[in-house]
Design a protein around this motif. Structure first.
Motif, PDB file in Angstrom:
ATOM      1  N   LYS A  35       0.831  -1.201   0.000  1.00  0.00           N
ATOM      2  CA  LYS A  35       0.000   0.000   0.000  1.00  0.00           C
ATOM      3  C   LYS A  35       0.867   1.254   0.000  1.00  0.00           C
ATOM      4  N   TYR A  36       0.429   2.227  -0.795  1.00  0.00           N
ATOM      5  CA  TYR A  36       1.049   3.549  -0.829  1.00  0.00           C
ATOM      6  C   TYR A  36      -0.051   4.560  -0.523  1.00  0.00           C
ATOM      7  N   GLN A  37       0.147   5.353   0.502  1.00  0.00           N
ATOM      8  CA  GLN A  37      -0.854   6.335   0.946  1.00  0.00           C
ATOM      9  C   GLN A  37      -2.200   5.663   1.229  1.00  0.00           C
ATOM     10  N   GLY A  38      -2.166   4.425   1.709  1.00  0.00           N
ATOM     11  CA  GLY A  38      -3.387   3.696   2.032  1.00  0.00           C
ATOM     12  C   GLY A  38      -4.054   3.020   0.848  1.00  0.00           C
ATOM     13  N   ASN A  39      -3.525   3.215  -0.364  1.00  0.00           N
ATOM     14  CA  ASN A  39      -4.077   2.592  -1.567  1.00  0.00           C
ATOM     15  C   ASN A  39      -3.310   1.326  -1.899  1.00  0.00           C
ATOM     16  N   ALA A  40      -4.033   0.238  -2.129  1.00  0.00           N
ATOM     17  CA  ALA A  40      -3.409  -1.033  -2.489  1.00  0.00           C
ATOM     18  C   ALA A  40      -2.929  -0.949  -3.931  1.00  0.00           C
ATOM     19  N   ILE A  41      -1.593  -0.892  -4.130  1.00  0.00           N
ATOM     20  CA  ILE A  41      -1.042  -0.723  -5.475  1.00  0.00           C
ATOM     21  C   ILE A  41      -0.433  -2.007  -6.033  1.00  0.00           C
ATOM     22  N   ALA A  42      -0.210  -3.014  -5.178  1.00  0.00           N
ATOM     23  CA  ALA A  42       0.345  -4.278  -5.670  1.00  0.00           C
ATOM     24  C   ALA A  42      -0.147  -5.426  -4.795  1.00  0.00           C
ATOM     25  N   TYR A  43      -0.377  -6.543  -5.452  1.00  0.00           N
ATOM     26  CA  TYR A  43      -0.841  -7.752  -4.780  1.00  0.00           C
ATOM     27  C   TYR A  43       0.067  -8.908  -5.186  1.00  0.00           C
ATOM     28  N   LYS A  44       0.436  -9.728  -4.209  1.00  0.00           N
ATOM     29  CA  LYS A  44       1.160 -10.960  -4.500  1.00  0.00           C
ATOM     30  C   LYS A  44       0.291 -12.085  -3.957  1.00  0.00           C
ATOM     31  N   TYR A  45      -0.322 -12.806  -4.878  1.00  0.00           N
ATOM     32  CA  TYR A  45      -1.225 -13.881  -4.499  1.00  0.00           C
ATOM     33  C   TYR A  45      -0.409 -15.111  -4.135  1.00  0.00           C
ATOM     34  N   ASN A  46      -0.751 -15.728  -3.026  1.00  0.00           N
ATOM     35  CA  ASN A  46       0.018 -16.856  -2.509  1.00  0.00           C
ATOM     36  C   ASN A  46      -0.454 -18.173  -3.116  1.00  0.00           C
ATOM     37  N   ASN A  47      -0.639 -18.164  -4.423  1.00  0.00           N
ATOM     38  CA  ASN A  47      -0.992 -19.386  -5.133  1.00  0.00           C
ATOM     39  C   ASN A  47       0.297 -20.062  -5.584  1.00  0.00           C
ATOM     40  N   PRO A  48       0.220 -21.219  -6.163  1.00  0.00           N
ATOM     41  CA  PRO A  48       1.467 -21.892  -6.574  1.00  0.00           C
ATOM     42  C   PRO A  48       2.328 -21.078  -7.542  1.00  0.00           C
ATOM     43  N   ASN A  49       1.713 -20.207  -8.332  1.00  0.00           N
ATOM     44  CA  ASN A  49       2.476 -19.425  -9.303  1.00  0.00           C
ATOM     45  C   ASN A  49       2.989 -18.104  -8.744  1.00  0.00           C
ATOM     46  N   LYS A  50       2.598 -17.749  -7.519  1.00  0.00           N
ATOM     47  CA  LYS A  50       3.021 -16.487  -6.892  1.00  0.00           C
ATOM     48  C   LYS A  50       2.750 -15.282  -7.812  1.00  0.00           C
ATOM     49  N   THR A  51       1.539 -15.203  -8.311  1.00  0.00           N
ATOM     50  CA  THR A  51       1.151 -14.134  -9.231  1.00  0.00           C
ATOM     51  C   THR A  51       1.268 -12.765  -8.566  1.00  0.00           C
ATOM     52  N   ILE A  52       1.817 -11.798  -9.303  1.00  0.00           N
ATOM     53  CA  ILE A  52       1.902 -10.410  -8.842  1.00  0.00           C
ATOM     54  C   ILE A  52       1.037  -9.564  -9.765  1.00  0.00           C
ATOM     55  N   ALA A  53       0.237  -8.676  -9.164  1.00  0.00           N
ATOM     56  CA  ALA A  53      -0.606  -7.763  -9.935  1.00  0.00           C
ATOM     57  C   ALA A  53      -0.384  -6.351  -9.408  1.00  0.00           C
ATOM     58  N   GLU A  66       7.198   5.256  -9.411  1.00  0.00           N
ATOM     59  CA  GLU A  66       8.469   4.805  -8.850  1.00  0.00           C
ATOM     60  C   GLU A  66       8.267   3.573  -7.969  1.00  0.00           C
ATOM     61  N   ARG A  67       7.207   3.570  -7.158  1.00  0.00           N
ATOM     62  CA  ARG A  67       6.922   2.419  -6.288  1.00  0.00           C
ATOM     63  C   ARG A  67       6.595   1.172  -7.125  1.00  0.00           C
ATOM     64  N   LEU A  68       5.766   1.344  -8.147  1.00  0.00           N
ATOM     65  CA  LEU A  68       5.402   0.215  -9.005  1.00  0.00           C
ATOM     66  C   LEU A  68       6.606  -0.300  -9.790  1.00  0.00           C
ATOM     67  N   ASN A  69       7.451   0.597 -10.248  1.00  0.00           N
ATOM     68  CA  ASN A  69       8.671   0.169 -10.937  1.00  0.00           C
ATOM     69  C   ASN A  69       9.605  -0.568  -9.978  1.00  0.00           C
ATOM     70  N   GLY A  70       9.556  -0.223  -8.705  1.00  0.00           N
ATOM     71  CA  GLY A  70      10.313  -0.967  -7.703  1.00  0.00           C
ATOM     72  C   GLY A  70       9.850  -2.414  -7.627  1.00  0.00           C
ATOM     73  N   VAL A  71       8.542  -2.620  -7.689  1.00  0.00           N
ATOM     74  CA  VAL A  71       7.997  -3.988  -7.683  1.00  0.00           C
ATOM     75  C   VAL A  71       8.499  -4.741  -8.912  1.00  0.00           C
ATOM     76  N   ILE A  72       8.414  -4.097 -10.063  1.00  0.00           N
ATOM     77  CA  ILE A  72       8.853  -4.739 -11.308  1.00  0.00           C
ATOM     78  C   ILE A  72      10.344  -5.071 -11.240  1.00  0.00           C
ATOM     79  N   SER A  73      11.145  -4.117 -10.826  1.00  0.00           N
ATOM     80  CA  SER A  73      12.597  -4.283 -10.806  1.00  0.00           C
ATOM     81  C   SER A  73      13.054  -5.321  -9.784  1.00  0.00           C
ATOM     82  N   LEU A  74      12.598  -5.186  -8.555  1.00  0.00           N
ATOM     83  CA  LEU A  74      13.085  -6.054  -7.481  1.00  0.00           C
ATOM     84  C   LEU A  74      12.510  -7.464  -7.541  1.00  0.00           C
TER      85      LEU A  74
END
Length: 104
Positions: A35-53, A66-74
């Motif tokens: 969450k950024y500023q209380g808004n959910a900006i990324a989800y990592k689902y704990n399924n077998p594929n570990k999907t990120i949205a 910048e925060r979303l690019n951090g998710v993509i990069s890291l």
């Protein structure tokens, strides 16, 4: 990349609770939420594929990008980062409206 982005995204990717400044990570049984500023900006689902949205929640700010690019990069995903051209956002080279999108 800002230090808070690195810290919060690492916590997100490792499913660890985090709360600092305007960033937080919530860990639930089936999903981890960044969450950024209380808004959910990324989800990592704990399924077998570990999907990120990701989503920008309608906030097309430099910091959100910048925060979303951090998710993509890291996360080590092989996609192009988010960029802006002529007031439009692009994800992996394609026009993106900011709606929730699986990135792996």
């Amino acid at each position: 990349m800002r230090q808070i982005t690195i810290e919060s995204v690492r916590a997100f990717l490792n499913a660890k609770k985090f709360n600092k400044s305007n960033m937080s990570v919530e860990v639930l049984p089936n999903v981890t939420i960044l969450k950024y500023q209380g808004n959910a900006i990324a989800y990592k689902y704990n399924n077998p594929n570990k999907t990120i949205a990701i989503t920008n929640c309608g906030w097309e700010s430099r910091t959100t990008k910048e925060r979303l690019n951090g998710v993509i990069s890291l996360s080590g995903l092989n996609i192009k980062p988010i960029y802006q051209k002529n007031w439009q956002w692009y994800l992996d080279g394609s026009l993106w409206n900011g709606n929730l999108t699986d990135i792996n």
